[in-house]
Every structure is written in structure tokens, then in C-alpha cells.
Scaffold this motif. Structure first.
Motif, PDB file in Angstrom:
ATOM      1  N   LYS A 162       0.792  -1.221   0.000  1.00  0.00           N
ATOM      2  CA  LYS A 162       0.000   0.000   0.000  1.00  0.00           C
ATOM      3  C   LYS A 162       0.830   1.281   0.000  1.00  0.00           C
ATOM      4  N   SER A 163       2.160   1.182   0.070  1.00  0.00           N
ATOM      5  CA  SER A 163       2.945   2.385   0.257  1.00  0.00           C
ATOM      6  C   SER A 163       3.744   2.814  -0.953  1.00  0.00           C
ATOM      7  N   ASN A 164       3.603   2.132  -2.092  1.00  0.00           N
ATOM      8  CA  ASN A 164       4.480   2.479  -3.210  1.00  0.00           C
ATOM      9  C   ASN A 164       4.118   3.813  -3.840  1.00  0.00           C
ATOM     10  N   ASP A 165       3.008   4.434  -3.413  1.00  0.00           N
ATOM     11  CA  ASP A 165       2.583   5.690  -4.007  1.00  0.00           C
ATOM     12  C   ASP A 165       2.754   6.865  -3.055  1.00  0.00           C
ATOM     13  N   SER A 166       3.669   6.758  -2.104  1.00  0.00           N
ATOM     14  CA  SER A 166       3.794   7.772  -1.072  1.00  0.00           C
ATOM     15  C   SER A 166       4.205   9.132  -1.603  1.00  0.00           C
ATOM     16  N   THR A 167       3.789  10.157  -0.866  1.00  0.00           N
ATOM     17  CA  THR A 167       4.146  11.527  -1.210  1.00  0.00           C
ATOM     18  C   THR A 167       5.620  11.803  -0.968  1.00  0.00           C
ATOM     19  N   ALA A 196      11.354  17.273   7.514  1.00  0.00           N
ATOM     20  CA  ALA A 196      11.121  17.781   6.163  1.00  0.00           C
ATOM     21  C   ALA A 196       9.693  17.465   5.732  1.00  0.00           C
ATOM     22  N   TYR A 197       9.121  18.367   4.927  1.00  0.00           N
ATOM     23  CA  TYR A 197       7.764  18.203   4.413  1.00  0.00           C
ATOM     24  C   TYR A 197       7.809  18.085   2.889  1.00  0.00           C
ATOM     25  N   TYR A 198       6.756  17.468   2.326  1.00  0.00           N
ATOM     26  CA  TYR A 198       6.762  17.152   0.899  1.00  0.00           C
ATOM     27  C   TYR A 198       5.409  17.435   0.256  1.00  0.00           C
ATOM     28  N   ALA A 199       5.442  17.702  -1.053  1.00  0.00           N
ATOM     29  CA  ALA A 199       4.212  17.855  -1.835  1.00  0.00           C
ATOM     30  C   ALA A 199       4.493  17.421  -3.261  1.00  0.00           C
ATOM     31  N   ILE A 200       3.438  16.960  -3.951  1.00  0.00           N
ATOM     32  CA  ILE A 200       3.543  16.571  -5.363  1.00  0.00           C
ATOM     33  C   ILE A 200       2.486  17.341  -6.143  1.00  0.00           C
ATOM     34  N   GLN A 201       2.931  17.953  -7.245  1.00  0.00           N
ATOM     35  CA  GLN A 201       2.018  18.614  -8.166  1.00  0.00           C
ATOM     36  C   GLN A 201       2.192  18.013  -9.558  1.00  0.00           C
ATOM     37  N   VAL A 202       1.097  17.939 -10.311  1.00  0.00           N
ATOM     38  CA  VAL A 202       1.144  17.509 -11.713  1.00  0.00           C
ATOM     39  C   VAL A 202       0.429  18.571 -12.541  1.00  0.00           C
ATOM     40  N   ASN A 203       0.842  18.713 -13.803  1.00  0.00           N
ATOM     41  CA  ASN A 203       0.193  19.754 -14.612  1.00  0.00           C
ATOM     42  C   ASN A 203      -1.095  19.246 -15.248  1.00  0.00           C
ATOM     43  N   ASP A 248      -0.727  25.511 -21.388  1.00  0.00           N
ATOM     44  CA  ASP A 248       0.655  25.026 -21.348  1.00  0.00           C
ATOM     45  C   ASP A 248       0.794  23.667 -22.024  1.00  0.00           C
ATOM     46  N   VAL A 249      -0.007  23.401 -23.052  1.00  0.00           N
ATOM     47  CA  VAL A 249       0.041  22.092 -23.707  1.00  0.00           C
ATOM     48  C   VAL A 249       1.434  21.810 -24.277  1.00  0.00           C
ATOM     49  N   ASN A 250       2.177  22.851 -24.653  1.00  0.00           N
ATOM     50  CA  ASN A 250       3.518  22.659 -25.201  1.00  0.00           C
ATOM     51  C   ASN A 250       4.508  22.116 -24.172  1.00  0.00           C
ATOM     52  N   GLN A 251       4.138  22.162 -22.915  1.00  0.00           N
ATOM     53  CA  GLN A 251       5.029  21.629 -21.876  1.00  0.00           C
ATOM     54  C   GLN A 251       4.839  20.133 -21.679  1.00  0.00           C
ATOM     55  N   LEU A 252       3.842  19.570 -22.352  1.00  0.00           N
ATOM     56  CA  LEU A 252       3.556  18.138 -22.251  1.00  0.00           C
ATOM     57  C   LEU A 252       3.304  17.755 -20.794  1.00  0.00           C
ATOM     58  N   ALA A 253       3.664  16.538 -20.377  1.00  0.00           N
ATOM     59  CA  ALA A 253       3.302  16.064 -19.041  1.00  0.00           C
ATOM     60  C   ALA A 253       4.397  16.396 -18.032  1.00  0.00           C
ATOM     61  N   LEU A 254       3.994  16.969 -16.905  1.00  0.00           N
ATOM     62  CA  LEU A 254       4.932  17.337 -15.850  1.00  0.00           C
ATOM     63  C   LEU A 254       4.473  16.774 -14.507  1.00  0.00           C
ATOM     64  N   GLU A 255       5.426  16.267 -13.743  1.00  0.00           N
ATOM     65  CA  GLU A 255       5.188  15.895 -12.342  1.00  0.00           C
ATOM     66  C   GLU A 255       6.307  16.518 -11.518  1.00  0.00           C
ATOM     67  N   VAL A 256       5.929  17.209 -10.460  1.00  0.00           N
ATOM     68  CA  VAL A 256       6.885  17.957  -9.648  1.00  0.00           C
ATOM     69  C   VAL A 256       6.752  17.532  -8.195  1.00  0.00           C
ATOM     70  N   LYS A 257       7.868  17.180  -7.602  1.00  0.00           N
ATOM     71  CA  LYS A 257       7.878  16.812  -6.188  1.00  0.00           C
ATOM     72  C   LYS A 257       8.842  17.742  -5.469  1.00  0.00           C
ATOM     73  N   SER A 258       8.381  18.389  -4.406  1.00  0.00           N
ATOM     74  CA  SER A 258       9.213  19.368  -3.721  1.00  0.00           C
ATOM     75  C   SER A 258       9.334  19.049  -2.239  1.00  0.00           C
ATOM     76  N   SER A 259      10.434  19.499  -1.647  1.00  0.00           N
ATOM     77  CA  SER A 259      10.696  19.284  -0.222  1.00  0.00           C
ATOM     78  C   SER A 259      10.897  20.634   0.455  1.00  0.00           C
ATOM     79  N   TRP A 260      10.417  20.738   1.688  1.00  0.00           N
ATOM     80  CA  TRP A 260      10.371  22.013   2.395  1.00  0.00           C
ATOM     81  C   TRP A 260      10.719  21.818   3.874  1.00  0.00           C
ATOM     82  N   VAL A 261      11.263  22.851   4.486  1.00  0.00           N
ATOM     83  CA  VAL A 261      11.521  22.815   5.925  1.00  0.00           C
ATOM     84  C   VAL A 261      10.990  24.097   6.556  1.00  0.00           C
TER      85      VAL A 261
END
Length: 555
Positions: A162-167, A196-203, A248-261
Motif C-alpha cells: 500500500k505504500s508504493n505511491d507515497s508523497t 522535512a515536508y513534501y508535496a507533489i504537483q502535476v500539470n 501550457d500544452v507545449n510543456q507536455l506532461a509534468l510531475e513535480v515533487k518538492s521538499s520544504w523545511v
């Protein structure tokens, strides 16, 4: 109505703040890197936002040309600058309404893709815009550490895993900073902690394909079946299926994962030199386990608004000819010390491949200093060698609900970057060694980009405190499929997101650590979009869907 487990937190403003820190010492001209991937002034000017707007423009991924390794690194750096630039309302692009936040359920671990509402200038002034929620969850299961292709395929295909999709980050440990907990006003017993804290964004292109994949013809059949888009016509097919138009269709598919403190744990210089926002983070209650060790328990609901500084970001996206995505990662100059590495200096002539004076090789030794502390290094000041391992002092439970310390109190992690510029360094460096040349390209890009960012001042001077550790890509074949070949930074890791998975000289066993991104992200289920751990694990989405056809009347 969004259910509680998918709720995106609304609250204080999402804003860009911070100011440039004091000028850093510069390398002497001849000690600087050879210009193997230098960014020219003309190229830099082309990256700026059009019409005098603040920030930077995104690269057009549909016309990407892989002339050499440097082209991948430059695409990655421009995309990083655009993602972290403000939109017209002052909201960072990756938190704007063209992106969706992957919100992880505390009940199932599945994701909801929740469209970012964005903000307006008036809302920012009134203090009522959107705040993004972050998670302290940091890990995928330990099973991912044993990652032969067959074992990993079995793990990722196991519904009980159940954990392979973690943030959070890969591995098993929690990244802990040095500092004390901060009580949450008005919430007795709750506090935030130095983690540390985390977030994931997709376009929107990513989210649109995920929501409408059954109606996207290229995705269903043909040479690109099952892949993220790599051409403009494919992106347009996703638009058509979603019944909308993507700016932003010219950017195609994006996934962004960021870390914060939390900036409470940073020095004044560090906090002033980094991009900061107001974010919602989990508030924990303390308990002691049967061994007397500290455990932090989150109820899945109680949050606190804190000022967070971005310390790391994965920039992942498709470009023409590369369905496997380019995997790039960025950190800050303040994060952690580098292991020793060598590069080719400016005495080298790239046109003739000859050295004008000396050996043309410079070596930067591992070094730490109490006068310039790192955010995550907590070892002995002045040490001449890195620690043999980055030890885990806390571990996380499934679905962000608990952090378990290995002692009665949280102990700060002692972090170093074992593989500078994303590669294991050669024992005997040379001008022709591919690792040394790769180091030089990335260092060349960093130096020429940072100087131009600093010259712009303002928020651009903040960007100059971030650098590209490296990028990874293939020949267009998604690993571990037969014929796939990997290029770039082959041991790529981010010290804030793959902290404990770095392959170190003392721990080079590929069965115990993740060599790079493709160790855990690959075409293991024979579906190209499976390189993302988010895409196949989305339960709900607010992405556009075409209107349902009316049901024919029954007789």
C-alpha cells in the motif's frame, strides 16, 4: 464536495518572500569550470518571461532537440525557473490553477488530484488565498530497497503493497533537522516538529490524460500506447478528450515533487536566501512506544500554518522523443556538503580538447565548517571525510499518520551528498573521464546561470542559491525494457528526497539502495505512465472530463 481524506487545506497566503543573501566567494577565472555547458546571455534572455513580466518562461517540450547532454540540463534548469516563477497573481506556477496537487488519503494511500484554486492579488492582500498542504510522510516501503527488476515488478504490482505511491522520499527513514518542537496555538497537545515536508504537483496535461485516458486514441493503440505524450498532436488529443484547452500544452506532461523545511530551523542567511511560502503542515501528538522511544501521531486532520522554505525539487517531464521523462533534481547551496569530486577547469580548450596550462583538473575535497553551517549536516565540523552512512534516526508509518523515532527524542539526521553531480566519482580522474566531464557540464551551467540570476536581483537572486544536482534520461526506451540505455547523472539522488537511498562508496550494493530514479520508476507493469507512482494510483480527480452523453430512453 471533497471528502475529508482528500481535503486540500485553505488558509493563509501562498506567497513568494525572501531576499538575496550575502555574496558568495567566486572561483578565480582559471579555477572556474571549462565552458562545456555554459549558458550564454542570449540563451538566458530567451528564458525570461515575455513582455517584461516577472519570472521566466517555460521551455517548449514539443520541439526539444537532444543535441548533446547539455541540452537536457538546460531544459531542466529553464523548467525549474518557470515552475518556481510567479504567475500573474503572484502564485508560484507549480501551485497555480494549471497544476493539481496529489493529495494522499490517510485511509487508503491512494491519490486525489485536486486542482489548485490559485490566488489573486486582492486575495493575497486580504489574507484569504489558498495555502497548499504538505505532508511529513517520507517513505515508500522497505521492499523497494530490494529492487531487482523481477522483485520490484512484483512489489509494485502487489495490491497489498500500500505504500508504493507515497508523497515522500524513497527508502525507510525520516529526514530530521536539528531543533525543538513548536506548540500549535489553540490546539492543546499538538505541535510541529523539525522534519522535512513534501508535496507533489502535476500539470493539467498529466491530469487530463489520467482522467480521460480511455478516450485518448494514441494512448489506447499504436507505437505510443500507454505512454505520456511526447508530441504536440498527442497533447492536443488529451485536450480534446478533456473538452478543454490547456495554456501550457507545449510543456507536455509534468510531475513535480518538492521538499520544504520550517524556517524556524534555519539560520537568518538560509531563510533569507531561499524561496519561502505559507503552508499547512501536519500537527502531531507525542506518545512513547513500548521501548520508551518517541512516536509522533497525526490524526489526519489537524494542521498548522508555518512558513516553509523550499530545499529540494524534482522536475520530471516528457519532451519530444522521451516518453520515459527527463528526471532532474535541484537542491540549495545550503543543504549538505558534497563528497570529493573533480572537474575540468578553464585552462581547457573545448574546441581543441587540449589543456593550455597544468593538468586542467581541479579537485574539490569534502569539507565542513562551523562558520557556514549546512541545513542537514549534523556531523563533526571540519571532518575530512563523510560519514560511512546516512543513518536513519526515525521511520514513518503508512499514509503519513506516524513518525517513529529510534530513541526517546528526535535525533537530527547527518546528511552528506555522496555522489556529487549525480555520479560516483572516479578514483583517478582524467580529462576524458565521462563522470568528470559530466561534473564540469553541470558546474559550468551552474556558474554561468547563477551569475546572471544574481545580476537580475530580486527573486532571481534567490534562484541563484539553487543548483541542478543532475538529470537522468534514456535513449527513449523506458527501463528496464530490453535496449534501454541511461544517460546523464547515473547515480542521481536528492539529499532531501533520497536521503537514505544514496549509493555510497561504503554501501554500493544495488540490492540495498536505489542507484537512481529508474531503480523505482520504470515500465515494470508494461505501461509507460507507470514511471509515475501517482498516475496509476489516482482514485479521484478534479481534472476536466467531457460531459457525459445522455442515456437513451428505455422503452
Amino acid at each position: 464536495m471533497i471528502s475529508r481524506s482528500w481535503k486540500i487545506i485553505l488558509g493563509a497566503s501562498l506567497t513568494l518572500v525572501g531576499a538575496g543573501c550575502s555574496e558568495k566567494p567566486k572561483l578565480a577565472v582559471l579555477d572556474g569550470p571549462a565552458p562545456l555547458c555554459a549558458l550564454t546571455q542570449a540563451e538566458f534572455n530567451g528564458w525570461k518571461a515575455a513582455g517584461g513580466a516577472a519570472g521566466f518562461a517555460a521551455p517548449n517540450s514539443t520541439i526539444f532537440k537532444s543535441t548533446d547532454d547539455c541540452s537536457f540540463y538546460k531544459w531542466s534548469s529553464q523548467m525549474f525557473l518557470w515552475l518556481t516563477s510567479p504567475d500573474a497573481t503572484g502564485t508560484m506556477n507549480m501551485f497555480s490553477p494549471t497544476f493539481y496537487t496529489a493529495v494522499e488519503s490517510v485511509e487508503t494511500g491512494k491519490f486525489a488530484l485536486v486542482r489548485n484554486p490559485g490566488g489573486t492579488v486582492n486575495a493575497l492582500k486580504s489574507g484569504k488565498p489558498v495555502t497548499i498542504s504538505f505532508r511529513a510522510r517520507v517513505n515508500k516501503p522497505v521492499v523497494l530497497r530490494t529492487h531487482t527488476p523481477a522483485q520490484l515488478a512484483a512489489a509494485l504490482g502487489n495490491p497489498n503493497n500500500k505504500s508504493n505511491d507515497s508523497t515522500g522520499q524513497a527508502g525507510g527513514g525520516v529526514l530530521v533537522l536539528d531543533g525543538k518542537s513548536v506548540p500549535v496555538p489553540g490546539k492543546a497537545g499538538f505541535a510541529t516538529y523539525p522534519v522535512a515536508y513534501y508535496a507533489i504537483q502535476v500539470n493539467d496535461v498529466f491530469a487530463g490524460l489520467q482522467a480521460n485516458q480511455a478516450n485518448v486514441s494514441y494512448y489506447q493503440s499504436g507505437a505510443s500506447a500507454g505512454d505520456f505524450p511526447t508530441t504536440l498532436p498527442q497533447g492536443q488529443q488529451i485536450q480534446t478528450a478533456a473538452g478543454t484547452t490547456y495554456p501550457d500544452v507545449n510543456q507536455l506532461a509534468l510531475e513535480v515533487k518538492s521538499s520544504w523545511v520550517d524556517t524556524a530551523y534555519l539560520t537568518t542567511e538560509q531563510a533569507a536566501g531561499l524561496t519561502t511560502i505559507q503552508g499547512q503542515v501536519p500537527a502531531f501528538k507525542e506518545i512513547k512506544d513500548k521501548k520508551g522511544n518517541l512516536a509522533l501521531i497525526w490524526d489526519g486532520k489537524t494542521m498548522a500554518t508555518r512558513t516553509l522554505a523550499m530545499v529540494g525539487i524534482h522536475v520530471t517531464g516528457t519532451v519530444a522523443g522521451h516518453p520515459e521523462m527527463i528526471w532532474a533534481t535541484f537542491e540549495t547551496d545550503f543543504n549538505a556538503p558534497d563528497n570529493s569530486y573533480s572537474y575540468i577547469n578553464a585552462s581547457f580548450d573545448p574546441k581543441t580538447n587540449t589543456c593550455k596550462t597544468g593538468t586542467c583538473l581541479n579537485t574539490i575535497p569534502f569539507a565542513t565548517s562551523s562558520s557556514t553551517p549546512s541545513i542537514f549536516y549534523n556531523g563533526q565540523s571540519g571532518a575530512s571525510a563523510p560519514p560511512t552512512t546516512v543513518a536513519e534516526t526515525a521511520t514513518s508509518s503508512d499514509f503519513n499518520t506516524a513518525i517513529n523515532s529510534t530513541s526517546p527524542a528526535l535525533v537530527a539526521t547527518n546528511v552528506v551528498r555522496y555522489n556529487p553531480w549525480g555520479n560516483q566519482q572516479p578514483a583517478t580522474p582524467s580529462l576524458t573521464d565521462p563522470v568528470v566531464r559530466n561534473n564540469t557540464m553541470l558546474l559550468s551551467l551552474k556558474q554561468t546561470l547563477s551569475s546572471q540570476l544574481t545580476a537580475l536581483g530580486g527573486q532571481s537572486a534567490i534562484y541563484a542559491n539553487y543548483f541542478q544536482v543532475g538529470s537522468l534520461w534514456t535513449n527513449g526506451v523506458i527501463p528496464p525494457a530490453s535496449g534501454s540505455k541511461q544517460f546523464g547523472s547515473l547515480y542521481l539522488a536528492n539529499t532531501t528526497m533520497e536521503t537514505f537511498q544514496q549509493v555510497s562508496p561504503q554501501n554500493s550494493d544495488p540490492e540495498a539502495t536505489a542507484a537512481n530514479c529508474f531503480s523505482c520508476h520504470g515500465n515494470f507493469a508494461n505501461v509507460g505512465t507507470g514511471v509515475s507512482h501517482v498516475f496509476p494510483n489516482v482514485a479521484t480527480s478534479t481534472a476536466n472530463r467531457p460531459a457525459a452523453k445522455p442515456t437513451p430512453a428505455t422503452k
